[in-house]
Design a protein around this motif. Structure first.
Motif, short mmCIF file in Angstrom:
data_model
loop_
_atom_site.label_atom_id
_atom_site.label_comp_id
_atom_site.label_asym_id
_atom_site.label_seq_id
_atom_site.Cartn_x
_atom_site.Cartn_y
_atom_site.Cartn_z
N ASP A 135 0.86 -1.18 0.00
CA ASP A 135 0.00 0.00 0.00
C ASP A 135 0.90 1.23 0.00
O ASP A 135 1.64 1.46 0.96
CB ASP A 135 -0.91 -0.01 1.23
N ASP B 299 -1.77 -1.54 -3.94
CA ASP B 299 -2.60 -0.34 -3.98
C ASP B 299 -1.68 0.87 -4.01
O ASP B 299 -0.93 1.09 -3.05
CB ASP B 299 -3.52 -0.30 -2.75
N ASP C 21 -4.42 -1.91 -7.92
CA ASP C 21 -5.20 -0.68 -7.99
C ASP C 21 -4.23 0.49 -8.04
O ASP C 21 -3.50 0.72 -7.07
CB ASP C 21 -6.13 -0.57 -6.78
N ASP D 38 -6.98 -2.25 -11.95
CA ASP D 38 -7.70 -0.98 -12.08
C ASP D 38 -6.66 0.14 -12.17
O ASP D 38 -5.92 0.36 -11.22
CB ASP D 38 -8.62 -0.77 -10.88
N ASP E 118 -9.53 -2.66 -15.96
CA ASP E 118 -10.21 -1.38 -16.12
C ASP E 118 -9.15 -0.29 -16.24
O ASP E 118 -8.41 -0.05 -15.29
CB ASP E 118 -11.13 -1.13 -14.93
#
Length: 365
Positions: free
Chosen positions: A82, A106, A130, A154, A178
């Motif tokens: 993260d 992330d 992400d 993503d 995405d």
């Protein structure tokens, strides 16, 4: 004064000890790395970061992770990575990123992920990737992106996904891809894109999908491929496009679909193919177009359909073929056009031509 000097001395030695542990192989079985709101992690030219069985890496609001020329990042069975709001992850010339069974990656609102010449990104059985509003994912010459059975990819508003000359993108059973409003997907000369049972591919307003000379695009059972208002789909020499049971292919107002010399287009039992205002569909020497029992083929106002020397066009029970005001349909030497029990063929300003042994079924009466 002596007390202050002693505290400073103790803090300095603690910092040196932490950096040395990062360089030498990292953190043990249960611990992780937690960096505050302003700092980051910077590892030198030879070492990497290795986190044990349960811990992860958490970097604050402004810092990032920078690993040198040879090392990589290895996170254990349960933890993830993260990174905060401003910086991203940069891995050097040989290492990659390996995240364990449950964790994911992330990255904050501005940073991205950049992996060097040989390494790739491998995420475990539950986590995904992400990336924030502005960053993208860039993988070097040989590595690829492999996401486990539950997560997806993503990417934010401005950048896309770029994979090197040998690797591909493999997303697990449930996740999809995405990409934001400006970036696209670019896969090198050897890899392809494989999306699992439920996920699909969604590319933003300006980007497209470009797959190299060996790979193709394989999308799972439920979703399809959606490309934005300017980009298209370009698949290399050997690969094709295979979309699952319910999904279809939707290309925006400027792009088209171009499949190489060996592959074709196969769309499942519910979806169809919709190409925008300017693009068309071009399939190579051996492949054809096969659309399932519910969808059809709709090509915009300028492009047409061109199928190579062996394949044909087969549309299912309900769908038809609709080509715009300028394009036509050209099928090669052996293939034909077969339209199902409910649809027809509507060609705009162009004509409809089948090859030497071709046949034309389903023309509306």
């Amino acid at each position: 004064m002596n007390t202050m000097h002693s505290m400073t001395h103790t803090w300095l030695w603690s910092l040196i000890f932490f950096i040395c542990r990062c360089r030498a192989g990292g953190v043990g079985r249960g611990g992780g790395i937690d960096v505050g709101t302003g700092g980051g992690i910077d590892v030198g030219t030879g070492g990497g970061i290795d986190v044990g069985r349960a811990g992860g890496i958490d970097v604050g609001r402004a810092g990032g992770i920078d690993v040198g020329r040879a090392g990589g990042i290895d996170v254990g069975r349960a933890g993830g990575i993260d990174v905060g709001g401003a910086e991203g992850i940069d891995v050097g010339g040989a290492g990659g990123i390996d995240v364990g069974r449950a964790g994911g990656i992330d990255v904050g609102t501005a940073g991205g992920i950049d992996v060097g010449r040989a390494g790739g990104i491998d995420v475990g059985t539950a986590g995904g990737i992400d990336v924030g509003r502005a960053g993208g994912i860039d993988v070097g010459r040989a590595g690829g992106i492999d996401v486990g059975t539950g997560g997806g990819i993503d990417v934010g508003r401005a950048e896309g996904i770029d994979v090197g000359t040998a690797g591909g993108i493999d997303v697990g059973r449930a996740g999809g891809i995405d990409v934001g409003t400006g970036g696209g997907i670019d896969v090198g000369t050897g890899g392809g894109i494989d999306v699992g049972r439920a996920g699909g591919i969604d590319v933003g307003r300006a980007g497209g999908i470009d797959v190299g000379t060996g790979g193709g695009i394989d999308v799972g059972r439920a979703e399809g491929i959606d490309v934005g208002t300017a980009g298209g789909i370009d698949v290399g020499r050997a690969g094709g496009i295979d979309v699952g049971r319910a999904g279809g292919i939707d290309v925006g107002t400027g792009g088209g679909i171009d499949v190489g010399t060996g592959g074709g287009i196969d769309v499942g039992t519910g979806g169809g193919i919709d190409v925008g205002r300017a693009g068309g569909i071009d399939v190579g020497r051996a492949g054809g177009i096969d659309v399932g029992t519910g969808g059809g083929i709709d090509v915009g106002t300028a492009g047409g359909i061109d199928v190579g020397t062996a394949g044909g066009i087969d549309v299912g029970r309900a769908g038809g073929i609709d080509v715009g005001t300028a394009g036509g349909i050209d099928v090669g030497r052996a293939g034909g056009i077969d339209v199902g029990t409910g649809g027809g063929i509507d060609v705009g300003g162009g004509g409809c031509q089948c090859g030497r042994e071709g046949r034309l079924f389903g023309w509306p009466r």
